[in-house]
Design a protein around this motif. Structure first.
Motif, short mmCIF file in Angstrom:
data_model
loop_
_atom_site.label_atom_id
_atom_site.label_comp_id
_atom_site.label_asym_id
_atom_site.label_seq_id
_atom_site.Cartn_x
_atom_site.Cartn_y
_atom_site.Cartn_z
N ASN A 110 -4.17 -5.28 -1.69
CA ASN A 110 -3.50 -4.20 -2.41
C ASN A 110 -2.74 -3.26 -1.49
OD1 ASN A 110 -6.03 -3.33 -1.41
ND2 ASN A 110 -6.18 -1.69 -2.91
N VAL A 111 -2.46 -3.73 -0.26
CA VAL A 111 -1.71 -2.92 0.70
C VAL A 111 -0.50 -3.71 1.20
CG1 VAL A 111 -1.74 -1.70 2.91
CG2 VAL A 111 -3.78 -1.71 1.46
N ALA A 112 0.69 -3.13 1.07
CA ALA A 112 1.90 -3.68 1.67
C ALA A 112 2.11 -2.97 3.01
CB ALA A 112 3.11 -3.47 0.77
N SER A 113 2.21 -3.74 4.07
CA SER A 113 2.35 -3.18 5.41
C SER A 113 3.81 -3.29 5.85
CB SER A 113 1.45 -3.93 6.39
OG SER A 113 0.10 -3.83 6.01
N LEU A 114 4.45 -2.15 6.04
CA LEU A 114 5.88 -2.09 6.36
C LEU A 114 6.06 -1.88 7.86
CD1 LEU A 114 6.93 0.31 3.45
CD2 LEU A 114 6.61 -2.16 3.38
N THR A 115 6.48 -2.92 8.54
CA THR A 115 6.64 -2.85 9.99
C THR A 115 8.09 -3.09 10.38
OG1 THR A 115 6.05 -5.20 10.23
CG2 THR A 115 4.26 -3.59 10.40
N PHE A 116 8.44 -2.64 11.56
CA PHE A 116 9.83 -2.69 12.04
C PHE A 116 9.86 -3.23 13.47
CE2 PHE A 116 9.36 0.56 8.89
CZ PHE A 116 10.53 0.54 8.15
#
Length: 245
Positions: free
Chosen positions: A91-97
């Motif tokens: 239930n967690v979207a991890s937004l990385t760059f």
């Protein structure tokens, strides 16, 4: 938001801009919190989650990960997103760059424009996330100008101390640097101010900070606003998917 809050003209501000865009274009309503310490994260996350009113709770900053690991497991039906860290829960979207890539281009500009063949770097904290900015920057400088040297990075130790950021930048100028890249949130504003006051080049981060002073000649933009907006859009359209994004 991350510690340091609004007004950093960088990381928190650009994340908030994404929510504001969603409010304007998608008609959402949102609330936000400005924690002053890492210890407050879990409480704010829990307070939002327990209401059951939110399609998405967005956590801005890597240092929310430990709290989110607890909160997301406690509320498995609540969707969350976190910026700059991976929390491996469904239930967690991890937004990385890929911060090193944007920073490489910033380094290319620094390498091309340096007159002393020395440039510096002020980071918020000595952590992998910020070191990723540094290694890309260093590689870009050296690629563009093999004669140039990137001085050892210096770190403020936090995101909300522009006074210390300014002191560190001045120390780099004293070592011969004629430019400084600041990846330090609100602390970085002090480093950019030092560049302005000393007639040196400054390089902004996260959002475009070129408008602050004439001496800020480039910024490594990281479009957290776009990431936040798109995650909100997916959540309200029922397209939310957890995992690394």
């Amino acid at each position: 938001l991350g510690t340091g809050g609004l007004g950093d003209k960088s990381f928190n501000d650009i994340a908030y801009a994404g929510a504001m865009r969603a409010e304007e274009e998608l008609g959402i309503e949102f609330n936000y919190a400005e924690p002053e310490a890492i210890s407050e994260y879990e409480g704010f996350q829990t307070n939002f989650a327990k209401t059951g009113e939110y399609a998405l709770i967005v956590c801005i900053g890597f240092d929310q990960a430990d709290a989110l690991n607890i909160t997301a497991q406690a509320y498995p039906n609540q969707n969350f997103a976190i910026v700059d860290m991976v929390v491996d829960l469904p239930n967690v979207a991890s937004l990385t760059f890929k911060a090193n890539e944007g920073s490489f281009l910033t380094g290319v500009v620094a390498g091309m424009f340096t007159q002393t063949n020395k440039v510096g770097f002020v980071g918020g904290m000595d952590i992998p996330l910020i070191n990723d900015f540094y290694v890309g920057y260093k590689a870009g400088v050296e690629w563009a100008n093999p004669s140039a040297t990137v001085l050892d990075p210096v770190f403020v130790g936090g995101w909300g101390d522009p006074t210390r950021g300014k002191e560190l930048a001045v120390s780099l100028f004293g070592l011969g640097a004629d430019g400084v890249f600041a990846a330090a949130g609100k602390s970085g504003l002090g480093a950019l101010e030092a560049a302005h006051e000393n007639g040196k080049m400054g390089f902004g981060v996260d959002s475009c900070q070129d408008y602050l002073y004439a001496e800020i000649i480039a910024s490594a933009t990281k479009r957290v606003d776009v990431a936040v907006y798109e995650m909100i859009q997916d959540a309200i359209e029922g397209k939310f998917v957890g995992g690394k994004v």
